[in-house]
Write an enzyme that holds these catalytic residues in place. Structure first.
Site, PDB file in Angstrom:
ATOM      1  CG  HIS A   4      -2.220  -0.854   0.758  1.00 29.37           C
ATOM      2  ND1 HIS A   4      -2.197  -2.239   0.785  1.00 29.37           N
ATOM      3  CD2 HIS A   4      -3.417  -0.500   0.242  1.00 29.37           C
ATOM      4  CE1 HIS A   4      -3.352  -2.690   0.324  1.00 29.37           C
ATOM      5  NE2 HIS A   4      -4.113  -1.658  -0.009  1.00 29.37           N
TER       6      HIS A   4
ATOM      7  CG  HIS B  51       7.044 -10.531   7.842  1.00 29.22           C
ATOM      8  ND1 HIS B  51       6.188  -9.725   8.550  1.00 29.22           N
ATOM      9  CD2 HIS B  51       8.291 -10.209   8.236  1.00 29.22           C
ATOM     10  CE1 HIS B  51       6.898  -8.929   9.336  1.00 29.22           C
ATOM     11  NE2 HIS B  51       8.172  -9.200   9.164  1.00 29.22           N
TER      12      HIS B  51
ATOM     13  CD  GLU C  15       6.992  -9.417  12.781  1.00 32.90           C
ATOM     14  OE1 GLU C  15       6.356  -8.442  12.368  1.00 32.90           O
ATOM     15  OE2 GLU C  15       8.230  -9.468  12.807  1.00 32.90           O
TER      16      GLU C  15
ATOM     17  CG  HIS D 162      11.686 -12.025   9.875  1.00 30.55           C
ATOM     18  ND1 HIS D 162      11.394 -11.883  11.217  1.00 30.55           N
ATOM     19  CD2 HIS D 162      11.323 -10.851   9.300  1.00 30.55           C
ATOM     20  CE1 HIS D 162      10.877 -10.683  11.429  1.00 30.55           C
ATOM     21  NE2 HIS D 162      10.830 -10.035  10.277  1.00 30.55           N
TER      22      HIS D 162
END
Ligand code: CO
Length: 268
Positions: free
Chosen positions: A96, A154, A184, A216
Site C-alpha cells: 500500500h 512474515h 508475525e 527472519h
C-alpha cells in the site's frame, strides 16, 4: 519490446522490502537478470521499501532509494512511463506504500506521465494456485507420510494477512502435509503444532515464505534461540531440516512476478 524514443522513455522500477543479510541480495540480482532478459531495452531501477533496512545499509555506505526517491530520480532522468513491480509477497502495508508512492508521483509537472504498479506475488486466487503448483516442484519430492513441509511467512496486521490462510487452503488441496505459518501473523507455528501431532509428523522441512532468506529466516526460523521455529520443533522431538532458500531464488516463482510485470508493461 518497444524502443525508447526521446520523449517516450519507459523504465522499470523493482520495489523490494530490502535485506541487510550479506549475500541475500544475490536473490535480487537473480530477479533483475530475469527482467533484463524479458526487457533488454529497458532501464531497471531499484527501491527498498523498508526504512530500517535502508538506514542499516546506509550505515555501511550502501545507499538505496525509497520508492518515492526512486520515482523522483527516474523523473529527473527523463522517464515518461514507469512500470513498478511490487517484489513483495502479499498486498499488505508495504504494497500500500507503493500504491501511495505511485499516486503521489504520477502526473507531476515535468515528471512521469504514467506509472503502473504490478501486484505482488500473491494477489488473488490464480496466483495462489499457480504459486502452490510451482512450489510443489521446488520442495523435496520424495517425502514419507510422516514428513511435513512448513513455510514460514512474515505475517501482517493488514487485512491482506488472510492470504496466508488462503495459501494454506490451496496447499491442502494438493497435499495435507504442507503447512503455512507466519512469524508475525495468523496462522502461527502454535496453530500448526497440534496438527503435526495429530498427523504424527516426525520430520519437517522448514523453509521461508519470503523473497530472500534474510533476517527472519536466519533468526526466527533457523536461529539457535529457544523460540526459533527449528528449536520449537526439535523440542517436540521432530527431526527438522532447514531449506535456506528465498522464494526469489526459484525460477518458477520469479516467473509469476515477471508475468505480472509483463501485464503492466503491455498496458503502459
Ligand atoms: Co519483520
Amino acid at each position: 519490446m518497444r524502443k525508447n524514443s526521446e520523449n517516450n522513455k519507459t523504465g522499470i522500477l523493482l520495489a523490494a522490502f530490502g535485506t541487510s543479510v550479506p549475500g541475500a541480495d544475490r536473490v535480487y540480482s537473480h530477479i533483475q537478470s530475469k527482467a533484463e532478459v524479458l526487457f533488454p531495452q529497458v532501464d531497471i531501477y531499484w527501491a527498498y521499501t523498508s526504512r530500517v533496512i535502508r538506514e542499516k545499509l546506509a550505515g555501511q555506505g550502501r545507499i538505496f532509494n525509497s520508492p518515492v526517491q526512486a520515482l523522483a530520480l527516474m523523473a529527473e532522468h527523463g522517464f515518461s512511463k514507469v512500470a513498478m513491480q511490487s517484489l513483495l509477497i502479499i498486498p499488505g502495508l508495504e504494497h500500500h506504500d507503493l500504491i501511495m508512492a505511485r499516486s503521489s508521483l504520477e502526473g507531476l509537472p515535468k515528471g512521469i506521465e504514467k506509472i503502473e504498479l504490478a501486484p505482488p506475488l500473491l494477489s488473488g486466487t490464480l496466483d495462489l494456485e499457480r504459486f502452490t503448483r510451482s512450489m510443489l516442484e521446488n520442495i523435496p519430492a520424495s517425502r514419507e507420510s510422516d514428513e511435513a513441509v512448513i513455510f514460514m511467512g512474515h505475517g501482517s496486521i493488514h487485512p491482506a494477512n488472510v492470504f496466508y490462510a488462503g495459501l494454506q487452503y490451496h496447499f491442502w488441496i494438493h497435499d495435507e502435509n504442507i503447512f503455512v505459518g507466519a512469524v508475525e501473523g495468523i496462522p502461527g507455528l502454535e496453530d500448526i503444532l497440534p496438527l503435526l501431532k495429530k498427523k504424527k509428523i516426525r520430520k519437517v522441512h522448514l523453509m521461508p515464505l519470503m523473497v530472500v532468506a534474510g533476517d527472519h529466516a536466519v533468526k526466527d526460523m533457523a536461529g539457535r534461540q529457544a523460540d526459533s521455529w527449528v528449536s520449537v520443533l526439535k523440542e517436540r522431538g521432530i527431526d527438522t531440516r532447514v531449506i535456506m532458500k528465498g522464494l526469489g531464488s526459484f525460477d518458477n516463482i520469479v516467473d509469476i512476478w515477471m508475468d505480472h510485470l509483463k501485464e503492466v508493461m503491455d498496458i503502459l
